[in-house]
Design a protein around this motif. Sequence first.
Motif, PDB file in Angstrom:
ATOM      1  N   ARG A  86       0.811  -1.200   0.000  1.00  0.00           N
ATOM      2  CA  ARG A  86       0.000   0.000   0.000  1.00  0.00           C
ATOM      3  C   ARG A  86       0.854   1.263   0.000  1.00  0.00           C
ATOM      4  NH1 ARG A  86      -5.407  -1.796   1.128  1.00  0.00           N
ATOM      5  NH2 ARG A  86      -5.910   0.320   0.420  1.00  0.00           N
ATOM      6  N   THR A  87       0.217   2.357  -0.410  1.00  0.00           N
ATOM      7  CA  THR A  87       0.865   3.663  -0.509  1.00  0.00           C
ATOM      8  C   THR A  87       0.080   4.671   0.320  1.00  0.00           C
ATOM      9  OG1 THR A  87       1.649   3.173  -2.741  1.00  0.00           O
ATOM     10  CG2 THR A  87       1.560   5.498  -2.110  1.00  0.00           C
ATOM     11  N   PHE A  88       0.784   5.624   0.915  1.00  0.00           N
ATOM     12  CA  PHE A  88       0.109   6.718   1.622  1.00  0.00           C
ATOM     13  C   PHE A  88       0.975   7.969   1.567  1.00  0.00           C
ATOM     14  CE2 PHE A  88       2.613   4.430   4.790  1.00  0.00           C
ATOM     15  CZ  PHE A  88       3.225   5.426   5.532  1.00  0.00           C
ATOM     16  N   ASN A  89       0.318   9.111   1.663  1.00  0.00           N
ATOM     17  CA  ASN A  89       1.009  10.401   1.720  1.00  0.00           C
ATOM     18  C   ASN A  89       0.912  10.955   3.131  1.00  0.00           C
ATOM     19  OD1 ASN A  89       1.036  10.128  -1.194  1.00  0.00           O
ATOM     20  ND2 ASN A  89       1.460  12.322  -1.246  1.00  0.00           N
ATOM     21  N   LEU A  90       2.008  11.516   3.607  1.00  0.00           N
ATOM     22  CA  LEU A  90       2.090  11.979   4.990  1.00  0.00           C
ATOM     23  C   LEU A  90       2.534  13.431   5.052  1.00  0.00           C
ATOM     24  CD1 LEU A  90       2.084  11.147   8.056  1.00  0.00           C
ATOM     25  CD2 LEU A  90       4.499  10.555   7.754  1.00  0.00           C
ATOM     26  N   HIS A  91       1.893  14.202   5.909  1.00  0.00           N
ATOM     27  CA  HIS A  91       2.266  15.602   6.128  1.00  0.00           C
ATOM     28  C   HIS A  91       2.373  15.839   7.631  1.00  0.00           C
ATOM     29  CE1 HIS A  91       1.714  16.658   1.889  1.00  0.00           C
ATOM     30  NE2 HIS A  91       0.786  15.731   1.931  1.00  0.00           N
ATOM     31  N   LEU A  92       3.511  16.408   8.039  1.00  0.00           N
ATOM     32  CA  LEU A  92       3.844  16.515   9.456  1.00  0.00           C
ATOM     33  C   LEU A  92       3.905  17.969   9.913  1.00  0.00           C
ATOM     34  CD1 LEU A  92       6.717  13.872   9.474  1.00  0.00           C
ATOM     35  CD2 LEU A  92       4.367  13.542  10.256  1.00  0.00           C
ATOM     36  N   GLN A 151      -3.906   5.345   0.105  1.00  0.00           N
ATOM     37  CA  GLN A 151      -4.297   5.099  -1.282  1.00  0.00           C
ATOM     38  C   GLN A 151      -5.185   3.860  -1.361  1.00  0.00           C
ATOM     39  OE1 GLN A 151      -3.583   6.776  -4.328  1.00  0.00           O
ATOM     40  NE2 GLN A 151      -5.143   5.319  -5.024  1.00  0.00           N
ATOM     41  N   GLY A 152      -6.350   3.987  -2.003  1.00  0.00           N
ATOM     42  CA  GLY A 152      -7.213   2.838  -2.204  1.00  0.00           C
ATOM     43  C   GLY A 152      -6.649   1.879  -3.242  1.00  0.00           C
ATOM     44  N   GLU A 153      -7.045   0.609  -3.150  1.00  0.00           N
ATOM     45  CA  GLU A 153      -6.572  -0.418  -4.081  1.00  0.00           C
ATOM     46  C   GLU A 153      -7.730  -1.160  -4.744  1.00  0.00           C
ATOM     47  OE1 GLU A 153      -3.656  -1.219  -5.272  1.00  0.00           O
ATOM     48  OE2 GLU A 153      -2.551   0.301  -4.129  1.00  0.00           O
ATOM     49  N   MET A 154      -8.889  -0.495  -4.861  1.00  0.00           N
ATOM     50  CA  MET A 154     -10.051  -1.078  -5.547  1.00  0.00           C
ATOM     51  C   MET A 154     -10.466  -2.399  -4.910  1.00  0.00           C
ATOM     52  SD  MET A 154     -10.315   1.360  -7.747  1.00  0.00           S
ATOM     53  CE  MET A 154     -11.374   0.921  -9.112  1.00  0.00           C
ATOM     54  N   ASN A 155     -10.555  -2.421  -3.589  1.00  0.00           N
ATOM     55  CA  ASN A 155     -10.890  -3.646  -2.864  1.00  0.00           C
ATOM     56  C   ASN A 155     -12.381  -3.848  -2.650  1.00  0.00           C
ATOM     57  OD1 ASN A 155      -8.228  -4.607  -2.421  1.00  0.00           O
ATOM     58  ND2 ASN A 155      -7.950  -3.190  -0.710  1.00  0.00           N
ATOM     59  N   VAL A 207     -18.936  -3.760  -3.596  1.00  0.00           N
ATOM     60  CA  VAL A 207     -20.111  -3.009  -4.030  1.00  0.00           C
ATOM     61  C   VAL A 207     -19.684  -1.798  -4.849  1.00  0.00           C
ATOM     62  CG1 VAL A 207     -22.141  -1.717  -3.276  1.00  0.00           C
ATOM     63  CG2 VAL A 207     -21.489  -3.808  -2.077  1.00  0.00           C
ATOM     64  N   TRP A 208     -18.749  -1.016  -4.288  1.00  0.00           N
ATOM     65  CA  TRP A 208     -18.127   0.108  -5.009  1.00  0.00           C
ATOM     66  C   TRP A 208     -16.633  -0.033  -4.804  1.00  0.00           C
ATOM     67  CZ3 TRP A 208     -19.479   2.835  -8.893  1.00  0.00           C
ATOM     68  CH2 TRP A 208     -18.842   4.046  -9.213  1.00  0.00           C
ATOM     69  N   ALA A 209     -15.883  -0.163  -5.898  1.00  0.00           N
ATOM     70  CA  ALA A 209     -14.522  -0.694  -5.837  1.00  0.00           C
ATOM     71  C   ALA A 209     -13.525   0.171  -5.079  1.00  0.00           C
ATOM     72  CB  ALA A 209     -14.003  -0.951  -7.254  1.00  0.00           C
ATOM     73  N   GLU A 210     -13.679   1.480  -5.106  1.00  0.00           N
ATOM     74  CA  GLU A 210     -12.635   2.384  -4.615  1.00  0.00           C
ATOM     75  C   GLU A 210     -12.144   2.019  -3.214  1.00  0.00           C
ATOM     76  OE1 GLU A 210     -10.392   5.297  -6.430  1.00  0.00           O
ATOM     77  OE2 GLU A 210     -12.284   4.491  -7.172  1.00  0.00           O
TER      78      GLU A 210
END
Length: 296
Positions: A86-92, A140-144, A147-150
């Motif tokens: 998985r991916t994520f963006n971080l702001h500190l 970040q979503g991975e289309m899991n 019902v609605w993939a996002e």
Amino acid sequence: MKRMIASGCVLLLVFALACSDDDNPGTQDGSMTQQDGAVADMGAPDGYLAPKQLVKDKAKVCPGTFTTTAPVEGKNSGFEVESQKRTFNLHLPDAAKFSGPRPVMVYFHGTGGSAAEIATGSRSWRDKLVAQGFIVVGPQGEMNGSVWAEWDAMRQTTDKTKNKDMAFFDQLVDCLAGHLTVDGNRIYISGMSAGGIMANRVLRERSTLLAGGVVGSGVYDLTEPATPTALDSMAVMVTWGGDNDEYSGTSGGKTVPKINFAQQASIASEAYEKAAKVNQIHCKGDNLGHKWLADV
């Protein structure tokens, strides 16, 4: 006492900036609709909880290289949960200005969006929260979703499979706490559209962890946990773009007919309002369509 804590004022007031006199459905004078004393209680001394560090062992709760290496400002990749990287963006916040346990905001992006949304200039609310000492993170979503993939937010009651997005949220918060000084009394979530649907799911499944959240134009139906429980103390803001807040589109090969988010937001607002330990306020736009009010 409902868990209405001082840092929550920052959360609600930042998003309340989007509500003009005409946007507000609840009053004639343009003041924000207030239910259960939500805004008043936020700053009341009797409702204040001191910051409390969420203590986690990074060697046990973080995956891969994150067991020894702290997440960095900006994009982080390779955070493996349930066999997905998985991916994520971080702001500190500025460490020189802020010490002690810091509040956290997790933002779920909408359909076709990405974790990088919180890095763009239009997300001025992010800068305001960081300037107030918040840690802001966008997974970040991975289309899991089935019902609605996002996001795996809406589920049929017969679906008993592991929710990889909930697992990602849980491990991400824990790992951040393993490396950073996180305030366990001030963990919030937010999201718009598909992200708002995910926000409903997380609020309903993790109310014992969360201090609250902002649900932007999110479907409430089918976000109930497999084993429903009474919600713990939280502050929840429900927002939508107005009576014309509608959307239809495609995600992961699935196409949905037009959804009326005004109706779904009303259902969510009423449900959170009825929850005994939840302080809920709502805010709608003046027929702005399917909009995240923090952007207008």
